[in-house]
Design a protein around this motif. Structure first.
Motif, mmCIF file in Angstrom:
data_model
loop_
_atom_site.group_PDB
_atom_site.id
_atom_site.type_symbol
_atom_site.label_atom_id
_atom_site.label_comp_id
_atom_site.label_asym_id
_atom_site.label_seq_id
_atom_site.Cartn_x
_atom_site.Cartn_y
_atom_site.Cartn_z
ATOM 1 N N TYR A 151 0.830 -1.200 0.000
ATOM 2 C CA TYR A 151 0.000 0.000 0.000
ATOM 3 C C TYR A 151 0.872 1.261 0.000
ATOM 4 N N LEU A 152 0.642 2.100 -1.008
ATOM 5 C CA LEU A 152 1.406 3.347 -1.124
ATOM 6 C C LEU A 152 1.212 4.245 0.091
ATOM 7 N N THR A 153 -0.022 4.314 0.570
ATOM 8 C CA THR A 153 -0.313 5.213 1.688
ATOM 9 C C THR A 153 0.486 4.836 2.923
ATOM 10 N N LEU A 154 0.580 3.537 3.201
ATOM 11 C CA LEU A 154 1.338 3.091 4.371
ATOM 12 C C LEU A 154 2.814 3.427 4.207
ATOM 13 N N ARG A 155 3.358 3.148 3.024
ATOM 14 C CA ARG A 155 4.782 3.407 2.815
ATOM 15 C C ARG A 155 5.086 4.899 2.814
ATOM 16 N N ALA A 212 0.874 18.491 -1.045
ATOM 17 C CA ALA A 212 -0.167 18.627 -2.067
ATOM 18 C C ALA A 212 0.200 17.854 -3.327
ATOM 19 N N LEU A 213 1.468 17.915 -3.721
ATOM 20 C CA LEU A 213 1.908 17.165 -4.904
ATOM 21 C C LEU A 213 1.793 15.661 -4.681
ATOM 22 N N ALA A 214 1.904 15.222 -3.431
ATOM 23 C CA ALA A 214 1.714 13.803 -3.119
ATOM 24 C C ALA A 214 0.294 13.367 -3.470
ATOM 25 N N ILE A 215 -0.674 14.239 -3.201
ATOM 26 C CA ILE A 215 -2.068 13.929 -3.545
ATOM 27 C C ILE A 215 -2.223 13.827 -5.061
ATOM 28 N N PHE A 216 -1.622 14.757 -5.786
ATOM 29 C CA PHE A 216 -1.671 14.702 -7.252
ATOM 30 C C PHE A 216 -0.988 13.439 -7.768
ATOM 31 N N ALA A 217 0.147 13.089 -7.175
ATOM 32 C CA ALA A 217 0.880 11.904 -7.622
ATOM 33 C C ALA A 217 0.063 10.638 -7.391
ATOM 34 N N TYR A 218 -0.591 10.557 -6.242
ATOM 35 C CA TYR A 218 -1.401 9.378 -5.932
ATOM 36 C C TYR A 218 -2.541 9.235 -6.936
ATOM 37 N N ALA A 219 -3.213 10.350 -7.233
ATOM 38 C CA ALA A 219 -4.335 10.310 -8.174
ATOM 39 C C ALA A 219 -3.858 10.034 -9.595
ATOM 40 N N THR A 220 -2.744 10.633 -9.979
ATOM 41 C CA THR A 220 -2.221 10.462 -11.338
ATOM 42 C C THR A 220 -1.772 9.030 -11.584
ATOM 43 N N GLY A 225 -10.489 13.265 -14.305
ATOM 44 C CA GLY A 225 -10.216 13.869 -15.599
ATOM 45 C C GLY A 225 -8.802 14.381 -15.751
ATOM 46 N N ILE A 226 -7.852 13.686 -15.122
ATOM 47 C CA ILE A 226 -6.438 14.048 -15.236
ATOM 48 C C ILE A 226 -5.696 12.915 -15.929
ATOM 49 N N PRO A 227 -4.518 13.169 -16.491
ATOM 50 C CA PRO A 227 -3.785 12.108 -17.188
ATOM 51 C C PRO A 227 -3.406 10.970 -16.235
ATOM 52 N N TYR A 228 -3.503 9.772 -16.744
ATOM 53 C CA TYR A 228 -3.015 8.612 -15.992
ATOM 54 C C TYR A 228 -1.575 8.346 -16.398
ATOM 55 N N VAL A 229 -0.672 8.414 -15.427
ATOM 56 C CA VAL A 229 0.748 8.184 -15.690
ATOM 57 C C VAL A 229 1.175 6.948 -14.896
ATOM 58 N N PRO A 230 1.307 5.804 -15.545
ATOM 59 C CA PRO A 230 1.682 4.577 -14.831
ATOM 60 C C PRO A 230 2.999 4.749 -14.075
ATOM 61 N N GLY A 231 2.987 4.388 -12.804
ATOM 62 C CA GLY A 231 4.199 4.460 -11.991
ATOM 63 C C GLY A 231 4.378 5.763 -11.248
ATOM 64 N N ALA A 232 3.607 6.789 -11.600
ATOM 65 C CA ALA A 232 3.766 8.092 -10.949
ATOM 66 C C ALA A 232 3.368 8.042 -9.478
ATOM 67 N N GLY A 233 2.484 7.109 -9.133
ATOM 68 C CA GLY A 233 2.033 7.017 -7.747
ATOM 69 C C GLY A 233 3.154 6.742 -6.767
ATOM 70 N N GLU A 234 4.205 6.079 -7.225
ATOM 71 C CA GLU A 234 5.311 5.731 -6.327
ATOM 72 C C GLU A 234 6.039 6.973 -5.828
ATOM 73 N N VAL A 235 5.891 8.088 -6.539
ATOM 74 C CA VAL A 235 6.521 9.337 -6.129
ATOM 75 C C VAL A 235 5.937 9.827 -4.799
ATOM 76 N N VAL A 236 4.759 9.307 -4.436
ATOM 77 C CA VAL A 236 4.134 9.675 -3.162
ATOM 78 C C VAL A 236 5.081 9.394 -1.995
ATOM 79 N N ARG A 244 2.228 16.075 -14.286
ATOM 80 C CA ARG A 244 1.621 16.957 -15.277
ATOM 81 C C ARG A 244 0.864 18.119 -14.656
ATOM 82 N N GLN A 245 1.429 18.738 -13.642
ATOM 83 C CA GLN A 245 0.768 19.846 -12.950
ATOM 84 C C GLN A 245 1.714 21.045 -12.840
ATOM 85 N N GLU A 246 2.364 21.374 -13.939
ATOM 86 C CA GLU A 246 3.311 22.483 -13.923
ATOM 87 C C GLU A 246 2.627 23.815 -13.599
ATOM 88 N N LEU A 247 1.469 24.060 -14.209
ATOM 89 C CA LEU A 247 0.773 25.326 -13.979
ATOM 90 C C LEU A 247 0.193 25.393 -12.565
#
Length: 361
Positions: free
Chosen positions: A21-25, A212-220, A230-241, A286-289
């Protein structure tokens, strides 16, 4: 590092599956980095004091800062140590995004360390020459940008998302993606460095933006959440959490010693690295702006310097009493803690606006 071991042990005891589980780690990353900071922090401060690696205060700055002369600096190394260890322990190191974020962060940390070492140990007031520093920053930023473009698995991973609009995005070719990514990483790095001028001013907004970026990473990195939001799905990006969690823990641990009145300063070794970390994470998810919005304090500080320099060169007049912006408010009579806390409050508001883009689309 521990994820493959947990997978192996799970064959004999299913309880080890909990480490999938990403959240636990991520939580373990926060706690590990925080614990390392609390243990290593006092030792590092004593060593920096022993070797007299202290801050030099400019005479033309706010007079209230003169009492800070000699305060141990280069404490940002504490953050990097805590982040690196926590990430290596709890992240899945088979993920290329984790390696990219970690290596970019450490590379910018090395650049900052050389600059601090030249200024504080070798007593070279100029530190690392500006052109040399920018050259190395550019090299690392461009390398990261090229790597991300070459490893992109779908067009969505190279599109520029426009906040608050569900179907509006700008497709970027190789040139523009690399340029934009480079500007985000290097710009974010220098923006955090400019903000690091008061006790705790830079580290707390960094912690909040990383969270905040951790939340975006988890969702992405989660197909169902990405599709729903309605955001891009980036496989593997969740691990950045996990990295984000480690950064939050290390940042809070550093704040324990950096809170007003500071026992230690971050130095370029920390500021350049943390800014680059926020930049590369924003690009991956993908949240530069949105980073420009959530990191609005960093943006304001940078813009204030640009405007001050441009105005003085063109007209001979200054817009602010002193730049970056936090010094302007100090010279207006605001006590340092008031400036710090109010900038924190502004960051909270901007982060809430940034997070709102997940649903208001």
């Amino acid at each position: 590092m521990l994820v493959p071991l947990a997978e192996l042990l799970a064959q004999y005891y299913s309880g080890f599956n909990v480490f999938q589980y990403l959240t636990l780690r991520a939580i373990l990353g926060v706690l590990t980095a925080l614990f390392i900071s609390f243990i290593v922090g006092p030792v590092m401060i004593r060593r920096l004091s022993f070797y007299q690696i202290g801050q030099h205060i400019r005479d033309d700055g706010p007079q209230t800062h003169l009492s800070k002369a000699g305060t141990p600096t280069m404490g940002g190394a504490l953050i990097l140590v805590a982040v690196a260890i926590a990430t290596l322990l709890w992240a899945d190191m088979r993920n290329h995004y984790v390696w990219l974020v970690l290596l970019v962060t450490l590379a910018f940390g090395v650049i900052g360390w050389v600059d601090d070492y030249r200024k504080l140990v070798l007593r070279n007031s100029k530190g690392l020459p500006a052109r040399t520093k920018y050259l190395w920053q550019s090299g690392v930023g461009l390398a990261a940008a090229v790597f991300l473009y070459l490893t992109a698995q779908s067009p969505a991973e190279t599109e520029l998302l426009v906040p608050f609009f569900k179907t509006v995005s700008i497709g970027l070719n190789a040139f523009w993606f690399i340029v934009m990514t480079y500007l985000v990483i290097v710009g974010s790095s220098n923006a955090v460095n400019l903000t690091d001028g008061l006790d705790g001013l830079a580290i707390m907004p960094t912690v909040m933006v990383a969270g905040a970026l951790a939340i975006f990473a988890y969702a992405t990195g989660n197909f169902k959440f990405a599709e729903y939001l309605g955001i891009p799905y980036v496989p593997g990006a969740g691990e950045v959490v996990v990295f984000c969690g480690s950064l939050v823990g290390a940042g809070l641990g550093f704040l324990w010693f950096n809170a007003y009145p500071a026992q230690v300063f971050m130095g370029d070794v920390g500021a350049l690295a943390l800014g680059a970390a926020l930049g590369i994470i924003a690009v991956i998810v993908r949240q530069e702006l949105v980073l420009l919005v959530m990191g609005g304090v960093f943006v304001m500080e940078t813009v204030s310097v640009i405007l001050q320099v441009a105005s003085f060169k063109l007209t001979g007049r200054r817009i602010f009493r002193m730049a970056p912006l936090h010094h302007h408010f100090e010279l207006k009579g605001w006590p340092e803690p008031r400036v710090i806390v109010r900038f924190w409050i502004v960051t909270v508001i901007l982060i809430l606006i940034g997070l709102a883009t997940l649903k208001i689309r």
